[in-house]
Design a protein around this motif. Structure first.
Motif, short mmCIF file in Angstrom:
data_model
loop_
_atom_site.label_atom_id
_atom_site.label_comp_id
_atom_site.label_asym_id
_atom_site.label_seq_id
_atom_site.Cartn_x
_atom_site.Cartn_y
_atom_site.Cartn_z
N SER A 37 7.86 9.07 -6.37
CA SER A 37 6.63 9.49 -5.69
C SER A 37 6.54 8.86 -4.32
O SER A 37 6.35 9.54 -3.32
CB SER A 37 5.41 9.09 -6.52
OG SER A 37 4.22 9.27 -5.78
N HIS A 38 6.66 7.54 -4.26
CA HIS A 38 6.58 6.85 -2.98
C HIS A 38 7.13 5.45 -3.11
O HIS A 38 7.36 4.96 -4.20
CB HIS A 38 5.14 6.82 -2.43
CG HIS A 38 4.19 5.98 -3.22
ND1 HIS A 38 3.58 6.41 -4.37
CD2 HIS A 38 3.72 4.73 -2.99
CE1 HIS A 38 2.78 5.47 -4.83
NE2 HIS A 38 2.84 4.43 -4.02
N ILE A 39 7.32 4.83 -1.95
CA ILE A 39 7.76 3.44 -1.91
C ILE A 39 6.64 2.65 -1.25
O ILE A 39 6.06 3.10 -0.26
CB ILE A 39 9.12 3.30 -1.18
CG1 ILE A 39 9.62 1.87 -1.22
CG2 ILE A 39 9.07 3.86 0.21
CD1 ILE A 39 11.07 1.72 -0.78
N ALA A 40 6.31 1.50 -1.81
CA ALA A 40 5.21 0.68 -1.29
C ALA A 40 5.76 -0.65 -0.79
O ALA A 40 6.58 -1.28 -1.46
CB ALA A 40 4.16 0.45 -2.38
N PHE A 41 5.28 -1.04 0.38
CA PHE A 41 5.68 -2.29 1.00
C PHE A 41 4.47 -3.17 1.21
O PHE A 41 3.38 -2.67 1.52
CB PHE A 41 6.30 -2.05 2.39
CG PHE A 41 7.59 -1.31 2.39
CD1 PHE A 41 8.80 -1.98 2.22
CD2 PHE A 41 7.62 0.07 2.60
CE1 PHE A 41 10.00 -1.30 2.25
CE2 PHE A 41 8.81 0.75 2.63
CZ PHE A 41 10.01 0.08 2.45
N HIS A 42 4.63 -4.47 1.09
CA HIS A 42 3.61 -5.41 1.55
C HIS A 42 3.62 -5.30 3.07
O HIS A 42 4.68 -5.38 3.70
CB HIS A 42 3.92 -6.83 1.12
CG HIS A 42 3.82 -7.04 -0.36
ND1 HIS A 42 2.61 -7.12 -1.01
CD2 HIS A 42 4.77 -7.15 -1.30
CE1 HIS A 42 2.82 -7.30 -2.30
NE2 HIS A 42 4.14 -7.32 -2.51
N ALA A 43 2.45 -5.14 3.68
CA ALA A 43 2.38 -4.92 5.12
C ALA A 43 1.80 -6.11 5.87
O ALA A 43 1.64 -6.05 7.08
CB ALA A 43 1.54 -3.68 5.41
N GLY A 44 1.47 -7.19 5.18
CA GLY A 44 0.86 -8.33 5.84
C GLY A 44 -0.65 -8.24 5.76
O GLY A 44 -1.20 -7.78 4.75
N PHE A 75 -1.33 4.93 3.93
CA PHE A 75 -0.39 5.86 3.33
C PHE A 75 0.15 6.77 4.42
O PHE A 75 -0.62 7.37 5.18
CB PHE A 75 -1.08 6.70 2.24
CG PHE A 75 -1.48 5.93 1.04
CD1 PHE A 75 -0.65 5.86 -0.07
CD2 PHE A 75 -2.70 5.26 1.00
CE1 PHE A 75 -1.02 5.14 -1.21
CE2 PHE A 75 -3.08 4.53 -0.12
CZ PHE A 75 -2.24 4.48 -1.22
N LEU A 76 1.48 6.88 4.49
CA LEU A 76 2.15 7.67 5.51
C LEU A 76 3.14 8.62 4.86
O LEU A 76 3.61 8.39 3.74
CB LEU A 76 2.91 6.76 6.47
CG LEU A 76 2.12 5.65 7.15
CD1 LEU A 76 3.06 4.71 7.90
CD2 LEU A 76 1.07 6.24 8.08
#
Length: 133
Positions: free
Chosen positions: A71-78, A115-116
């Motif tokens: 579905s998607h990949i999630a990153f910690h963004a700070g 979300f992008l």
């Protein structure tokens, strides 16, 4: 030695590597990943013990995050400021802002995230990890 269970790498197959690299390179660079490897059909970026790979798909077709599969990949963004900065800059780098009407709470009232989505419909979630500022 990395902790058991942490992510080692993610490999994404793309329809056109030359078209995919600029947007992914920008986003991964903003998240602290550095160019790692390059070969005729792929590129990778490394951060710590984790790397992300883009590779030309050997079979024609298109990605659809709504079908079975990733579905998607999630990153910690700070911090929230970091996530907001990436959200604001993303359209100039090939990413569409998803759920703009619910930004930054599209993931729920206690989940600050951007979300992008890119032209191939790969979805990325950028989660603000820090407490409110």
């Amino acid at each position: 030695m990395p902790e058991v269970g942490t992510l080692h790498h993610v490999e994404l197959r793309v329809a056109a590597l030359d078209e995919a690299v600029p947007s992914w390179s920008w986003l991964l660079g903003r998240l602290g990943y550095a160019p790692y490897q390059a070969w005729p059909d792929g590129r990778s970026w490394l951060r710590g013990a984790t790397y992300v790979v883009l590779e030309s798909a050997p079979i024609d077709g298109s990605h659809d995050r709504r079908r079975p599969g990733l579905s998607h990949i999630a990153f910690h963004a700070g911090s929230r400021k970091d996530a907001a900065r990436i959200w604001a800059e993303a359209p100039a780098h090939g990413w569409r802002q998803l759920y703009a009407d619910r930004w930054p709470w599209a993931g729920g009232r206690d989940h600050y995230a951007a979300f992008l989505e890119n032209d191939e419909r790969f979805k990325v979630e950028l989660v603000a990890s820090n407490p409110p500022e």
